[in-house]
Design a protein around this motif. Sequence first.
Motif, PDB file in Angstrom:
ATOM      1  N   GLU A 136       0.664  -1.229  -0.162  1.00  0.00           N
ATOM      2  CA  GLU A 136      -0.019  -0.059   0.066  1.00  0.00           C
ATOM      3  C   GLU A 136       0.683   1.415   0.063  1.00  0.00           C
ATOM      4  N   ILE A 137       1.855   1.249  -0.957  1.00  0.00           N
ATOM      5  CA  ILE A 137       2.565   2.518  -1.069  1.00  0.00           C
ATOM      6  C   ILE A 137       2.336   3.119  -2.432  1.00  0.00           C
ATOM      7  N   PRO A 138       2.496   4.547  -2.717  1.00  0.00           N
ATOM      8  CA  PRO A 138       2.010   5.182  -3.805  1.00  0.00           C
ATOM      9  C   PRO A 138       2.735   4.473  -4.828  1.00  0.00           C
ATOM     10  N   VAL A 139       2.399   4.755  -6.214  1.00  0.00           N
ATOM     11  CA  VAL A 139       2.869   4.266  -7.466  1.00  0.00           C
ATOM     12  C   VAL A 139       3.927   5.185  -7.794  1.00  0.00           C
ATOM     13  N   ASP A 140       5.204   4.784  -8.169  1.00  0.00           N
ATOM     14  CA  ASP A 140       6.538   5.290  -8.501  1.00  0.00           C
ATOM     15  C   ASP A 140       6.476   5.281 -10.187  1.00  0.00           C
ATOM     16  N   PRO A 141       6.157   6.283 -10.638  1.00  0.00           N
ATOM     17  CA  PRO A 141       6.357   6.306 -12.168  1.00  0.00           C
ATOM     18  C   PRO A 141       7.539   5.689 -12.740  1.00  0.00           C
ATOM     19  N   ASP A 142       8.531   6.350 -12.097  1.00  0.00           N
ATOM     20  CA  ASP A 142       9.964   6.059 -12.627  1.00  0.00           C
ATOM     21  C   ASP A 142      10.302   4.569 -12.479  1.00  0.00           C
ATOM     22  N   VAL A 143      10.147   3.990 -11.563  1.00  0.00           N
ATOM     23  CA  VAL A 143      10.015   2.409 -11.372  1.00  0.00           C
ATOM     24  C   VAL A 143       9.204   1.797 -12.504  1.00  0.00           C
ATOM     25  N   VAL A 144       7.799   2.290 -12.499  1.00  0.00           N
ATOM     26  CA  VAL A 144       6.980   1.694 -13.926  1.00  0.00           C
ATOM     27  C   VAL A 144       7.937   1.826 -15.056  1.00  0.00           C
ATOM     28  N   ALA A 145       8.436   2.993 -15.537  1.00  0.00           N
ATOM     29  CA  ALA A 145       8.976   3.146 -16.525  1.00  0.00           C
ATOM     30  C   ALA A 145       9.984   2.314 -17.016  1.00  0.00           C
ATOM     31  N   GLU A 146      11.108   2.240 -15.826  1.00  0.00           N
ATOM     32  CA  GLU A 146      12.261   1.511 -15.573  1.00  0.00           C
ATOM     33  C   GLU A 146      11.904  -0.141 -15.929  1.00  0.00           C
ATOM     34  N   ARG A 147      10.619  -0.749 -15.375  1.00  0.00           N
ATOM     35  CA  ARG A 147      10.267  -2.069 -15.736  1.00  0.00           C
ATOM     36  C   ARG A 147       9.619  -2.099 -17.074  1.00  0.00           C
ATOM     37  N   MET A 148       9.069  -1.203 -17.620  1.00  0.00           N
ATOM     38  CA  MET A 148       8.600  -1.128 -18.795  1.00  0.00           C
ATOM     39  C   MET A 148       9.797  -1.137 -19.970  1.00  0.00           C
ATOM     40  N   GLY A 149      11.098  -0.818 -19.539  1.00  0.00           N
ATOM     41  CA  GLY A 149      12.085  -0.752 -20.305  1.00  0.00           C
ATOM     42  C   GLY A 149      12.126   0.661 -21.275  1.00  0.00           C
ATOM     43  N   LEU A 150      11.523   1.637 -20.409  1.00  0.00           N
ATOM     44  CA  LEU A 150      11.329   3.085 -21.163  1.00  0.00           C
ATOM     45  C   LEU A 150      12.496   4.094 -20.421  1.00  0.00           C
ATOM     46  N   PRO A 151      13.397   4.377 -21.218  1.00  0.00           N
ATOM     47  CA  PRO A 151      14.360   5.364 -20.825  1.00  0.00           C
ATOM     48  C   PRO A 151      13.665   6.835 -20.503  1.00  0.00           C
ATOM     49  N   VAL A 152      13.856   7.626 -19.543  1.00  0.00           N
ATOM     50  CA  VAL A 152      13.331   8.746 -19.380  1.00  0.00           C
ATOM     51  C   VAL A 152      14.331   9.986 -19.576  1.00  0.00           C
ATOM     52  N   PHE A 153      14.183  10.735 -20.595  1.00  0.00           N
ATOM     53  CA  PHE A 153      15.037  12.056 -20.881  1.00  0.00           C
ATOM     54  C   PHE A 153      14.425  13.256 -20.204  1.00  0.00           C
ATOM     55  N   GLU A 154      15.071  14.053 -19.568  1.00  0.00           N
ATOM     56  CA  GLU A 154      14.631  15.424 -19.075  1.00  0.00           C
ATOM     57  C   GLU A 154      15.444  16.453 -19.801  1.00  0.00           C
ATOM     58  N   ARG A 155      14.665  17.063 -20.809  1.00  0.00           N
ATOM     59  CA  ARG A 155      15.392  18.194 -21.662  1.00  0.00           C
ATOM     60  C   ARG A 155      14.426  19.255 -21.643  1.00  0.00           C
ATOM     61  N   LYS A 156      15.052  20.607 -22.014  1.00  0.00           N
ATOM     62  CA  LYS A 156      14.288  21.682 -22.553  1.00  0.00           C
ATOM     63  C   LYS A 156      14.049  21.607 -24.041  1.00  0.00           C
ATOM     64  N   LEU A 157      12.769  21.651 -24.382  1.00  0.00           N
ATOM     65  CA  LEU A 157      12.537  21.571 -25.755  1.00  0.00           C
ATOM     66  C   LEU A 157      12.679  22.864 -26.298  1.00  0.00           C
TER      67      LEU A 157
END
Length: 439
Positions: A136-157
């Motif tokens: 019963e902990i909050p969902v961590d989107p970073d962990v979900v993205a990692e387990r789905m094999g989706l790298p996250v890039f943070e940029r100023k478009l």
Amino acid sequence: MNPDYAAATRGMCWYLENIRPVRTIAPFFQPVTNIRTDYYISATATLAEPATGRSGEPENWIFDVGVNLDLTPGYQRIISYSCRLANEIPEEEKEDRGITSVLMNQFFRPILYPGDYKLFAQHILKYYFPEAKKREIPVDPDVVAERMGLPVFERKLYGDYKRQGLACYEDCSFEVESNDGMAVIEDFPARSIIINQNTVKNPVTRAITIMHECLHFSMDTYYFLLQRMGREKAMALAARAVGGYQYDSSEISWMEHQTEKMTAAVMMEEDSTIKVIEEQLEKHHGARTPNYIRTIISYLASRFHVSQSMARIRMIELGYQEAEGVFAYEDGERIPDYGCSTGWKPGVTYARPGCPAGMRYSLSQVLSETRQISMRFEKPSAVSRLRRRVQRKPLMVKRQEAWPVERLWTHHLALRLIQLKKAKRPLPLTLFRKSQILT
């Protein structure tokens, strides 16, 4: 073949009229390498003799055009196709639905009913974040993205202040802002998420945006792969816009609507959210005044690491209508909280204290007019403006109309009946016989 039937029909042809598509049936959970689609077409068939003009009674025929597709990027092709006469069109399961009951439409977008969001959210959590249920902990989107094999890039478009995040289905290139403020081209790999730092300024917005893009990959991959197979210039990315979308009936709009709704369903899973709400109501002895509801919304936002807006809308979705009068806005401005001791009833017009009579309008009617999950008071004359507003294009890069799957095999034998109909040519009796399956 019956010899009497053959003798009776020698020299005759079937003529098809009123040809129209009826339904596309494609289960959602299929491997990308072999997606089966059944495309049902109805037609009126008449057996006639061209030499004499003699014809029989018209019959209603249903064709099942079946196609197996490989949508693997770089290997997209039609594996096989067939066309047969069907006795009836299968009915869709609408009761006792399971996760495997979810179908796709002709654009390969999932068809989701209200109860499907809970099933889909539980499916996502089961495979990518089971801790949400176990501990019963909050969902961590970073962990979900990692387990789905989706790298996250943070940029100023560079120069982009409209989009918060991008889901790239193929290799993409964008102008990003360098440390010295100059625009540089950067390449991003396929199946990656880009967070636009120009518009994402806090951790909550960042988390919601990452989950939103993860769900695009989970729900809409088939849609974008189909677009790429049908049109080389189709854009292979999805974008989350600042301030949400003004929904219309386009496929892109429905896709964004589903993803926004699913984001809340995953980050605030239904059973867990109801449990927390009931616990908080019990602490306040069941009182549902605006002050208590505001406190509960703030607690939900903190507990599940979401925005107050998402927490409020989620409460309304789960049947706690008292949340409609809390954190509400009118014409872009925050209005004082209000409530109703008996709860809001659909189809009933309510008047907020101090609200002019001309501002009274049914909350449920405004909701149905705008097709958005937001409750607000509007002037009756404003309804026409709302109708026009929802017909505008989404706040994103303009795209072509979506490309339906049936266009893939129009050059094949499976849809030769439509081509012959347009050319006003008769169909040979040996081509479509009721006992025959064309492959």
